[in-house]
Design a protein around this motif. Sequence first.
Motif, short mmCIF file in Angstrom:
data_model
loop_
_atom_site.label_atom_id
_atom_site.label_comp_id
_atom_site.label_asym_id
_atom_site.label_seq_id
_atom_site.Cartn_x
_atom_site.Cartn_y
_atom_site.Cartn_z
N MET A 30 0.82 -1.19 0.00
CA MET A 30 0.00 0.00 0.00
C MET A 30 0.87 1.27 0.00
N LYS A 31 1.96 1.22 0.78
CA LYS A 31 2.83 2.39 0.84
C LYS A 31 3.37 2.77 -0.53
N GLU A 32 3.76 1.78 -1.31
CA GLU A 32 4.29 2.07 -2.65
C GLU A 32 3.26 2.76 -3.52
N LEU A 33 2.02 2.30 -3.47
CA LEU A 33 0.94 2.92 -4.24
C LEU A 33 0.78 4.38 -3.83
N ILE A 34 0.77 4.64 -2.53
CA ILE A 34 0.61 6.01 -2.02
C ILE A 34 1.79 6.88 -2.46
N TYR A 35 3.01 6.37 -2.29
CA TYR A 35 4.20 7.12 -2.73
C TYR A 35 4.11 7.45 -4.22
N ASP A 36 3.76 6.47 -5.02
CA ASP A 36 3.65 6.69 -6.47
C ASP A 36 2.61 7.75 -6.81
N LYS A 37 1.45 7.68 -6.17
CA LYS A 37 0.38 8.65 -6.44
C LYS A 37 0.82 10.06 -6.07
N ILE A 38 1.48 10.20 -4.92
CA ILE A 38 1.94 11.52 -4.48
C ILE A 38 3.00 12.06 -5.44
N GLN A 39 3.93 11.21 -5.87
CA GLN A 39 4.97 11.66 -6.78
C GLN A 39 4.40 12.04 -8.15
N LYS A 40 3.37 11.35 -8.59
CA LYS A 40 2.72 11.73 -9.85
C LYS A 40 1.93 13.04 -9.68
N TYR A 41 1.36 13.24 -8.51
CA TYR A 41 0.59 14.45 -8.21
C TYR A 41 1.52 15.66 -8.14
N ASP A 42 2.70 15.47 -7.52
CA ASP A 42 3.67 16.55 -7.39
C ASP A 42 5.06 15.97 -7.62
N SER A 43 5.54 16.09 -8.83
CA SER A 43 6.82 15.46 -9.21
C SER A 43 8.02 16.08 -8.49
N LYS A 44 7.85 17.24 -7.87
CA LYS A 44 8.94 17.88 -7.14
C LYS A 44 9.20 17.19 -5.80
N MET A 45 8.23 16.45 -5.33
CA MET A 45 8.41 15.73 -4.06
C MET A 45 9.18 14.45 -4.33
N LYS A 46 10.37 14.37 -3.78
CA LYS A 46 11.22 13.20 -4.00
C LYS A 46 11.41 12.39 -2.72
N ASN A 47 11.93 13.00 -1.70
CA ASN A 47 12.22 12.31 -0.44
C ASN A 47 11.24 12.77 0.62
N PHE A 48 10.32 11.89 0.97
CA PHE A 48 9.33 12.23 1.98
C PHE A 48 8.88 10.98 2.72
N ASP A 49 8.39 11.18 3.91
CA ASP A 49 7.83 10.11 4.72
C ASP A 49 6.32 10.30 4.76
N ILE A 50 5.60 9.19 4.82
CA ILE A 50 4.15 9.29 4.90
C ILE A 50 3.64 8.61 6.16
N SER A 51 2.47 9.04 6.57
CA SER A 51 1.74 8.35 7.63
C SER A 51 0.27 8.32 7.22
N TYR A 52 -0.38 7.22 7.51
CA TYR A 52 -1.80 7.06 7.17
C TYR A 52 -2.39 6.00 8.08
N THR A 53 -3.72 6.04 8.23
CA THR A 53 -4.38 5.08 9.11
C THR A 53 -5.22 4.06 8.33
#
Length: 104
Positions: free
Chosen positions: A1-24
């Motif tokens: 699931m984390k990979e899907l979320i990372y991919d979606k965020i990077q496609k949404y904003d390609s400038k975001m490269k190194n980030f941590d996520i949290s979700y419930t």
Amino acid sequence: MKELIYDKIQKYDSKMKNFDISYTDRLLSINELISLYELRNHIAKDENTQKNTLQILNDFYLIQKQSYNYVKFVTARYDGISRMFFFSEDYSKIFSDFILEKLN
């Protein structure tokens, strides 16, 4: 699931490269969020808080207008910034995002 979320965020904003996520992975009702943010906006004491809650509230109205009943929140942190993303139930779509301002 984390990979899907990372991919979606990077496609949404390609400038975001190194980030941590949290979700419930918890579904949040759009109707309940709208009610909550209408109240928050109504009781906001300063203009900046009112502006921020109104921005989020307007995002929720747009999501509701697209016939979605639930969203999921994901928080991404990078470079001292926290950014909240509003996702569809299955994380296939990012509706919008909001940068959470630091409290002094």
